[in-house]
Motif scaffolding. Structure first.
Motif: not given
Lengths: 303, 303
Positions: B38-42, B68-70, B72-73
């Motif tokens: 998810g977004e912000g995983t990194q 999955y939004f995280g 690509i980052g």
């Protein structure tokens, strides 16, 4: 009129040292505009107690991920939280395709309308206007098409000298005309000189946002005499070669630019992940242009 | 063998109350696998002192953004940080197109290779195997194609009874054969019965990850007798109708499933943003299946 910017992300390229990729929230007379939207922007807004539902539009400078990877999540969250108010996106054209593809594969039909306004990096253009503000693009020189954004207040109406108006028994219905700067003749022939009853309004303020650019001077005419300049300052000047190679700006160059264009104030950000402490960047820029501040996350800067 | 999972995100749909969207980091004998992103995983990994560079592969359950939004980052950051080690992505086929489009428009050519292995939600399939582990898909029933993942240790070699081997002067070169369970005849005719010199290894452990599914029982055969079951428990059972409508599971249902399949332990997560405190969810699941824990971010659970 309220005109201020809150920093949500100040890091370049990758999140590090508790710094998030680029995002800023601009409040223009209670219209809320997001400028860039790196991954984790919605989490930063939660962290700082800011409501995504209040955002009216987003302005995306370019399609490097540290400037837009957080947008799809923010749009999804607003949908899930029941937003119905339309949302405007000003961004390079391919972003529309990127967003639509992700909504398609997640089988998402947004509850609110997105008005997508493509930007181009060919020439400065006026892309938005409302009663308070005009927004124009600034053509930057980065590795892919990139625009900055110039937010300019509209010239406001003259301020009334209320005590004198009352003392001289000027009827209320003439106030709007006086605000517009007109001289008046009352019924009976009495002449009302505007200059006696009004004073000039504050000069319109201007915020320029320059993110990710080679400091090649090509865009200086677009940012002259701005009230506040946000300029990227990815590196210290000892890494000028690297700045040139990656089409970025050093803190020293950012200071020089602010000085050259006669900015009222300089805010620097987009700091490289190599800098754990930011003081050297501030010192370098403020050595050239004294009225410099670091764009620190969570801080709000009045324009 | 190390076999443990660290929770990076435990929220469903949107980040809230300092909970991040779904992501987990699995350590299988020092091979590191990310499950959903998810977004912000990194940013979560930075927060918990975990290195993205160590991740060998990612397993994406489905293409709702909170899963999955995280990615690509994370992929971009690994590129910028100089990764050259190849990276495997197990995910629904459209993700390849989504990632490639974003890399194309940012003019990014990754320094490392991505090996994209498409998953399908038609039937359970073995999708990965190395010397320690087999990974199979679990076919879940969500609103879009969704798979869970079953990580099963391979049967390990028998353990040697070192003291008895030494006492009886069994030459070292026979140890590997004994570990494999063979009876031996030494030169000169001496018979070595494997059972006298080895003991059985620990039973292979199994971790099942079931995220985002209607609790319709369709996938229970895939997760029977697992050592640890992670199961989504988005709602309390008082919102069973909403769970059915959105193809999610209640905490009560998650407990029942763990009981039905004879799981060793249940970990519940993917909590709805309506729950500020998670204790009622834990109480509901553990009322049915005592050995239940909340999937709390930053916590590591030994499997």
């Amino acid at each position: 009129m309220k005109f201020e910017v809150t920093i949500l992300g100040s890091s370049s390229a990758t999140p590090v040292f508790n710094r998030n990729p680029t995002a800023q929230l601009l409040n223009c007379n209670e219209k809320i505009y997001l400028i860039d939207c790196g991954e984790g922007t919605q989490q930063q807004m939660i962290r700082f107690g800011l409501k995504a539902s209040k955002i009216d539009a987003v302005f995306i400078s370019h399609l490097h991920g540290d400037h837009y990877f957080g947008l799809i999540g923010l749009l999804s969250t607003m949908h899930l939280n029941g937003r119905i108010k339309p949302f405007q996106i000003f961004a390079p054209p391919p972003l529309k395709e990127i967003l639509e593809m992700q909504f398609r594969y997640s089988d998402t039909i947004l509850r609110y309308e997105i008005d997508f306004i493509p930007t181009t990096a060919d020439a400065p253009a006026k892309i938005f206007e409302n009663q308070d503000m005009v927004v124009e693009t600034i053509i930057l020189n980065h590795r892919i098409p990139t625009t900055g954004f110039k937010f300019t207040e509209k010239k406001r109406q003259r301020k009334l000298r209320s005590e004198k108006l009352e003392a001289d028994n000027i009827p209320l219905e003439y106030y709007p005309l006086l605000k517009r700067g007109l001289d008046l003749e009352l019924p009976g022939g009495r002449i009302i000189a505007n200059a006696d009853y009004t004073i000039d309004s504050d000069a319109p303020k201007c915020y320029c946002y320059c993110s990710d650019t080679l400091a090649d001077g090509s865009y200086l005419d677009s940012i002259r005499n701005c009230t506040m300049l946000y300029h990227e300052a990815t590196f210290l000047d000892e890494l000028l070669d690297r700045a040139n190679m990656t089409h970025h700006t050093t803190a020293l160059q950012a200071g020089s630019i602010a000085k050259d264009v006669g900015a009222g104030k300089l805010l620097i950000g987009h700091f490289s992940s190599r800098y754990k402490t930011l003081l050297p960047l501030l010192e370098e820029a403020s050595g050239v242009f004294a009225n410099t501040e670091l764009a620190l996350e969570g801080n709000t800067y009045s324009i």
